[in-house]
Design an enzyme around this catalytic site. Structure first.
Site, PDB file in Angstrom:
ATOM      1  N   ARG A 198      -7.853  -0.231  -1.337  1.00  0.00           N
ATOM      2  CA  ARG A 198      -7.304   1.048  -1.802  1.00  0.00           C
ATOM      3  C   ARG A 198      -8.439   1.906  -2.357  1.00  0.00           C
ATOM      4  O   ARG A 198      -8.654   1.984  -3.562  1.00  0.00           O
ATOM      5  CB  ARG A 198      -6.229   0.790  -2.859  1.00  0.00           C
ATOM      6  CG  ARG A 198      -5.632   2.031  -3.484  1.00  0.00           C
ATOM      7  CD  ARG A 198      -4.829   2.869  -2.533  1.00  0.00           C
ATOM      8  NE  ARG A 198      -3.605   2.199  -2.116  1.00  0.00           N
ATOM      9  CZ  ARG A 198      -2.930   2.548  -1.003  1.00  0.00           C
ATOM     10  NH1 ARG A 198      -3.338   3.548  -0.236  1.00  0.00           N
ATOM     11  NH2 ARG A 198      -1.834   1.883  -0.661  1.00  0.00           N
ATOM     12  N   ARG A 247      -9.054  -1.608   9.406  1.00  0.00           N
ATOM     13  CA  ARG A 247      -9.319  -1.606   7.954  1.00  0.00           C
ATOM     14  C   ARG A 247      -8.979  -2.963   7.332  1.00  0.00           C
ATOM     15  O   ARG A 247      -9.271  -3.197   6.161  1.00  0.00           O
ATOM     16  CB  ARG A 247      -8.620  -0.436   7.248  1.00  0.00           C
ATOM     17  CG  ARG A 247      -7.123  -0.467   7.263  1.00  0.00           C
ATOM     18  CD  ARG A 247      -6.529   0.692   6.455  1.00  0.00           C
ATOM     19  NE  ARG A 247      -5.083   0.641   6.451  1.00  0.00           N
ATOM     20  CZ  ARG A 247      -4.312   1.241   5.573  1.00  0.00           C
ATOM     21  NH1 ARG A 247      -4.842   1.966   4.606  1.00  0.00           N
ATOM     22  NH2 ARG A 247      -3.002   1.154   5.632  1.00  0.00           N
ATOM     23  N   HIS A 291     -10.621   7.734   6.004  1.00  0.00           N
ATOM     24  CA  HIS A 291      -9.607   8.043   4.969  1.00  0.00           C
ATOM     25  C   HIS A 291     -10.288   8.136   3.586  1.00  0.00           C
ATOM     26  O   HIS A 291      -9.996   7.350   2.678  1.00  0.00           O
ATOM     27  CB  HIS A 291      -8.564   6.915   5.004  1.00  0.00           C
ATOM     28  CG  HIS A 291      -7.255   7.226   4.361  1.00  0.00           C
ATOM     29  ND1 HIS A 291      -7.124   7.592   3.039  1.00  0.00           N
ATOM     30  CD2 HIS A 291      -5.992   7.209   4.869  1.00  0.00           C
ATOM     31  CE1 HIS A 291      -5.847   7.772   2.766  1.00  0.00           C
ATOM     32  NE2 HIS A 291      -5.149   7.548   3.856  1.00  0.00           N
ATOM     33  N   ASP A 311       0.490  15.747   1.364  1.00  0.00           N
ATOM     34  CA  ASP A 311       0.144  14.928   2.530  1.00  0.00           C
ATOM     35  C   ASP A 311       0.140  15.878   3.727  1.00  0.00           C
ATOM     36  O   ASP A 311       1.182  16.194   4.283  1.00  0.00           O
ATOM     37  CB  ASP A 311       1.196  13.815   2.695  1.00  0.00           C
ATOM     38  CG  ASP A 311       0.777  12.792   3.731  1.00  0.00           C
ATOM     39  OD1 ASP A 311      -0.249  13.002   4.406  1.00  0.00           O
ATOM     40  OD2 ASP A 311       1.487  11.777   3.860  1.00  0.00           O
ATOM     41  N   GLU A 346      -9.852  13.712   4.401  1.00  0.00           N
ATOM     42  CA  GLU A 346     -10.161  12.761   5.486  1.00  0.00           C
ATOM     43  C   GLU A 346     -10.529  13.492   6.774  1.00  0.00           C
ATOM     44  O   GLU A 346      -9.835  14.424   7.169  1.00  0.00           O
ATOM     45  CB  GLU A 346      -8.923  11.893   5.749  1.00  0.00           C
ATOM     46  CG  GLU A 346      -8.295  11.333   4.481  1.00  0.00           C
ATOM     47  CD  GLU A 346      -6.879  10.808   4.699  1.00  0.00           C
ATOM     48  OE1 GLU A 346      -6.561  10.369   5.810  1.00  0.00           O
ATOM     49  OE2 GLU A 346      -6.087  10.860   3.740  1.00  0.00           O
TER      50      GLU A 346
END
Ligand code: TA6
Length: 283
Positions: A59, A85, A154, A198, A256
């Protein structure tokens, strides 16, 4: 100089340092964890509750979303943001040069990756640490049929306080708002965050994360990534994440570089594509 350390979970982290900066890169996930220009604070944010457990995404830092961005188009049980990831990468090469220290990590198709994506590929991530942090992702289609991908770096930036930060460079840009029903909108002025955010901004080569309270601005340049995704989970989503502290949304913003949603990259057999993001810190 490059130093290896192994965390108690077995995850190997490389520390790259030179007279301009220090960075940390995890072989698990090919995830850059830290970038500190000399005598400066970290540019990147990693949650204090991040799990660092094989099978779970880290994270923070710069997770690599690939070969799909967001949820899988049809398989709701497949991992969000693809599988690299949470894949173990290998160190393919390293080099000291006048610009700084560079490592290239690689991962490639295996029986494990083919459970989610039945294609042969080689993915290379080159991380260059100097005055700037440069990441280059090279995707090669090693198979005998065309493949299509979406992807993103990200990137989680550490900021002084979300209310003090703006992202410049998107005035009048079109974006897809992904909070609630997906809607296309137009940005007016700088991006400021005052609730769950978002968004996928369409187009644009460069933007600036401006943090006057930290006396810092970060320019994000990109090549081969048509989109910029801006994310902050805000209060309720922060509380819902087990690997994120309730108040950490105040000290991070994701900006990102991506090729997301409808911006699919199609690679014919044997073809490859190179995508690059450069983080230029000032202050
Ligand atoms: O890039 C933004 C986003 O796709 C959001 O929709 C959000 O949920 C976030 O990434 C984090 O995803 P993750 O799978 O890491 O929890």
């Amino acid at each position: 100089m490059i130093v290896f350390k192994t965390l108690s979970s077995g995850i190997t982290v490389l520390t790259l340092s030179n007279n301009q900066a220090t960075a940390e890169v995890s072989l698990y996930g090919g995830n850059v964890l830290s970038f500190k220009p000399k005598n400066k604070n970290d540019i990147l944010f990693v949650s204090k509750k991040s799990l660092f457990t094989p099978g779970k995404a880290i994270r923070g830092g710069i997770p690599v979303c690939w070969p799909w961005f967001g949820p899988h188009a049809t398989e709701k049980d497949f991992p969000v943001h693809g599988f690299v990831r949470t894949t173990q990468w290998r160190l393919a090469s390293s080099e000291e040069n006048p610009k700084g220290t560079t490592v290239t990590l690689e991962c490639s198709s295996s029986p494990e990756t083919k459970k989610f994506w039945p294609y042969d590929f080689t993915l290379a991530l080159t991380v260059s640490v100097g005055k700037n942090l440069e990441l280059t992702l090279t995707t090669k289609n090693d198979g005998s049929e065309s493949v299509s991908i979406t992807d993103a770096f990200h990137t989680y930036y550490r900021i002084s306080e979300i209310a003090n930060v703006s992202v410049k460079g998107f005035d009048c840009a079109r974006y897809i708002d992904r909070v609630g029903e997906r809607t296309e909108r137009t940005q007016e002025g700088d991006i400021v965050i005052s609730g769950e955010t978002d968004r996928v901004y369409l187009g644009g080569k460069k933007c600036v994360v401006s943090d006057p309270s930290a006396k810092r601005s970060i320019t994000v340049e990109k090549d081969g990534f048509p989109d910029t995704i801006v994310w902050n989970p805000w209060i309720d989503r922060s509380k819902a994440m087990v690997d994120f502290d309730d108040n950490e949304y105040r000290n991070m913003i994701c900006v990102e570089a991506g090729s997301a949603l409808d911006n699919k990259i199609v690679l014919s057999p044997g073809a490859s594509v190179m995508q690059k993001m450069t983080i230029v810190p000032r202050g």
